[in-house]
Design a protein around this motif. Sequence first.
Motif, short mmCIF file in Angstrom:
data_model
loop_
_atom_site.label_atom_id
_atom_site.label_comp_id
_atom_site.label_asym_id
_atom_site.label_seq_id
_atom_site.Cartn_x
_atom_site.Cartn_y
_atom_site.Cartn_z
N UNK A 1 4.60 10.24 -9.38
CA UNK A 1 3.98 10.46 -10.69
C UNK A 1 3.36 11.85 -10.80
N UNK A 2 2.81 12.36 -9.68
CA UNK A 2 1.98 13.57 -9.74
C UNK A 2 2.66 14.82 -9.19
N UNK A 3 3.79 14.68 -8.51
CA UNK A 3 4.41 15.82 -7.85
C UNK A 3 5.85 16.04 -8.31
N UNK A 4 6.09 17.19 -8.95
CA UNK A 4 7.45 17.54 -9.36
C UNK A 4 8.34 17.74 -8.14
N UNK A 5 7.75 18.29 -7.07
CA UNK A 5 8.52 18.49 -5.84
C UNK A 5 8.98 17.15 -5.27
N UNK A 6 8.09 16.17 -5.26
CA UNK A 6 8.45 14.86 -4.73
C UNK A 6 9.57 14.22 -5.55
N UNK A 7 9.49 14.39 -6.88
CA UNK A 7 10.55 13.82 -7.72
C UNK A 7 11.89 14.49 -7.44
N UNK B 1 0.83 -1.21 0.00
CA UNK B 1 0.00 0.00 0.00
C UNK B 1 0.86 1.25 0.00
N UNK B 2 1.90 1.24 0.83
CA UNK B 2 2.80 2.40 0.90
C UNK B 2 3.56 2.58 -0.41
N UNK B 3 3.95 1.48 -1.04
CA UNK B 3 4.64 1.58 -2.32
C UNK B 3 3.75 2.24 -3.36
N UNK B 4 2.47 1.87 -3.37
CA UNK B 4 1.52 2.48 -4.31
C UNK B 4 1.38 3.98 -4.05
N UNK B 5 1.32 4.36 -2.76
CA UNK B 5 1.24 5.78 -2.40
C UNK B 5 2.50 6.52 -2.85
N UNK B 6 3.63 5.89 -2.62
CA UNK B 6 4.92 6.50 -2.96
C UNK B 6 5.02 6.72 -4.47
N UNK B 7 4.68 5.71 -5.25
CA UNK B 7 4.75 5.83 -6.71
C UNK B 7 3.77 6.88 -7.22
#
Length: 326
Positions: free
Chosen positions: A31-37, A21-27
């Motif tokens: 995918x959706x946040x430039x800041x996260x990348x 579940x956490x892996x899915x949240x992380x991915x």
Amino acid sequence: MKKDNFHKLLDKFQNDTLTEREKAQFEKKLETSAHARKVFHNFNKVCFALEAVEADGEFSGSNPGRIVRRRLRRRRSFASLAAGIAAAVALPLLIFTFYRIYNTAESGVPLYTEVVSTNAKVTHVILPDGSRVALYSGSALRYPENFTAGERNVHLRGEATFEVTSDPRNPFFVNTLDGVKVKAYGTKFNVCAYEKENTSQVYLMGGAVDFIAPSTGNSVTLKPEICLTYGRMEKNVLLTHRSPEEYDAHQQGILMFRKTPLKEIVLKISRLYDVEIIVENDRILQYLYTGSFKDESLYQIMDVITQSSPDLRWSVQGETILLSSK
């Protein structure tokens, strides 16, 4: 997802403790946040740069004295996760390039610098004499702070294209781990010598170089647009004619194939994306493909190649890619 929560997931990712579940949240966040990348990219750079410092051996044939090296490794979990993310969005290939200084001044041996390009498409290096080097994925180049009179020596693991500054009185030597030496005076050429592969290759784009075989010291003088393949086990030499287009494109970070056998394509993709590709049927390795890629993800490249032939298909099995016939 709050920023603090993302950092917690990042820590768990680094420790390989993410739940499904956490892996899915992380991915999803990547995918959706430039800041996260951006955070993910910087986090990995810091982690790799702070890997434990340990003593290690030097290139064969040299003894520069006391050497301390940083061993920087990518975790397989990161490789598989990055591939998964690339299937959803065409993220730029994360680039990790490190400069290491061999501190040997105390022993009277010249300082050496090693440039490591772990998964960068191209890392450009300027040597002390002004020669230019394009260093490719999974490769390392070691060279002295200053070249000594009489010759210019560099050591290569992997693949690089050299544009050597002309200096007839001081020939330029590229040394590889398998004992191959390439001698040049002022020319442009490519050397491919990955440690785990059975062959080394030298391709001359312009000028002249001498290929010097290990042990025997026998040399072969190459002409432009000739590719020399040296079999390490068989100790034989094969000469073939090849167009410089692919090498020029490679130097610009473009994968270009012109009626290239699938066997060679698989090898290049495996190096670039640090992924194992298993070919189910050796027969399909002879399939010839023409095309080019620049910013495409791993999954996009596999899609294009397999769609070019009705006989090819690919799938993901764990952390590997399976390439098979339909």
